[in-house]
Design an enzyme around this catalytic site. Structure first.
Site, PDB file in Angstrom:
ATOM      1  CE  LYS A  83     -17.319 -28.204 -38.724  1.00  0.00           C
ATOM      2  NZ  LYS A  83     -17.489 -26.832 -39.034  1.00  0.00           N
ATOM      3  CB  THR A 132     -16.386 -22.242 -43.211  1.00  0.00           C
ATOM      4  OG1 THR A 132     -17.404 -22.921 -42.495  1.00  0.00           O
ATOM      5  CG2 THR A 132     -16.495 -20.746 -42.983  1.00  0.00           C
ATOM      6  N   GLY A 133     -14.801 -24.251 -45.139  1.00  0.00           N
ATOM      7  CA  GLY A 133     -14.249 -25.481 -45.696  1.00  0.00           C
ATOM      8  C   GLY A 133     -14.808 -26.799 -45.197  1.00  0.00           C
ATOM      9  CB  THR A 134     -14.619 -28.545 -41.926  1.00  0.00           C
ATOM     10  OG1 THR A 134     -13.214 -28.302 -41.859  1.00  0.00           O
ATOM     11  CG2 THR A 134     -14.922 -29.928 -41.406  1.00  0.00           C
ATOM     12  CB  THR A 135     -19.346 -26.161 -42.697  1.00  0.00           C
ATOM     13  OG1 THR A 135     -18.934 -25.967 -41.337  1.00  0.00           O
ATOM     14  CG2 THR A 135     -20.856 -26.154 -42.775  1.00  0.00           C
ATOM     15  CB  SER A 153     -10.974 -24.654 -42.257  1.00  0.00           C
ATOM     16  OG  SER A 153     -11.400 -24.929 -40.950  1.00  0.00           O
ATOM     17  CG  ASP A 161     -15.289 -18.029 -39.305  1.00  0.00           C
ATOM     18  OD1 ASP A 161     -16.190 -18.672 -39.855  1.00  0.00           O
ATOM     19  OD2 ASP A 161     -14.731 -18.405 -38.263  1.00  0.00           O
ATOM     20  CG  ASP A 213     -20.782 -25.424 -29.346  1.00  0.00           C
ATOM     21  OD1 ASP A 213     -21.397 -25.035 -28.324  1.00  0.00           O
ATOM     22  OD2 ASP A 213     -20.155 -26.493 -29.389  1.00  0.00           O
ATOM     23  CG  ASP A 266     -11.097 -14.649 -37.540  1.00  0.00           C
ATOM     24  OD1 ASP A 266     -10.633 -13.495 -37.563  1.00  0.00           O
ATOM     25  OD2 ASP A 266     -10.403 -15.667 -37.717  1.00  0.00           O
ATOM     26  NE  ARG A 275     -17.104  -4.912 -36.609  1.00  0.00           N
ATOM     27  CZ  ARG A 275     -17.027  -4.124 -37.684  1.00  0.00           C
ATOM     28  NH1 ARG A 275     -17.904  -3.188 -37.887  1.00  0.00           N
ATOM     29  NH2 ARG A 275     -16.059  -4.291 -38.561  1.00  0.00           N
TER      30      ARG A 275
END
Length: 167
Positions: free
Chosen positions: A12, A34-37, A79, A85, A105, A115, A121
């Site tokens: 992050k 995405t939420g936290t990011t 998140s 995702d 990571d 996910d 994909r």
């Protein structure tokens, strides 16, 4: 252009630094995270803006106005482990995402690994520009095609074949 930003916990900070470095270009596009990011990106941009103008830890309403301004530039989804995702994957399938920056990571197995694999994909299937590290993200950002309004990604014909197949 619609750009999705995703990062695993261990990456992050790297994504945040990349966004801050490329903010002038990124701010010209629609960003989904995405939420936290997304929340961490907004917080980092707000703090770096305050530092730039010499306000540091200014506690008046100005930081809140900055947060609102940056929040309007970055749409925060759920998140990742809670469905973020999957939301981005759905947006890719619907043609709503043009570029995916996903700092993975690969040293840690994620609880929502399915996910993540699905997101990778779909990005590949729908021919979305896709970076999993800073070097590739930098190359996408500096490509002459990145801000070229005449460039349109080509959706592979196999997708149309699946849409029109009969049972």
């Amino acid at each position: 252009m619609n750009i999705a930003l995703v990062a695993h916990d261990g990456r992050k900070q790297e994504l945040i630094e990349w966004v801050k470095y490329n903010w002038e270009t990124l701010s010209q596009h629609n960003l989904f995270a995405t939420g936290t990011t997304g929340k961490l990106i907004i917080q980092a941009l707000t703090e770096s803006h305050l530092d730039m103008i010499g306000l540091g830890n200014y506690t008046d309403e100005y930081p809140e106005r900055l947060r609102v301004a940056y929040s309007s530039k970055v749409t925060c989804l759920l998140s990742g482990p809670l469905g973020g995702d999957a939301q981005i994957g759905a947006m890719i399938a619907e043609g709503k995402i043009d570029c995916l920056i996903f700092f993975c990571d690969n040293l840690v197995i994620q609880g929502h690994q399915n996910d993540i694999q699905g997101l990778s994909r779909l990005a590949s299937l729908y021919n979305v520009a896709f970076a999993t590290n800073r070097t590739t993200a930098d190359m996408i950002m500096t490509s002459p095609l990145f801000n070229n309004n005449n460039y349109h990604r080509i959706i592979p014909s196999v997708i149309e074949s699946y849409r029109n197949r009969t049972l």
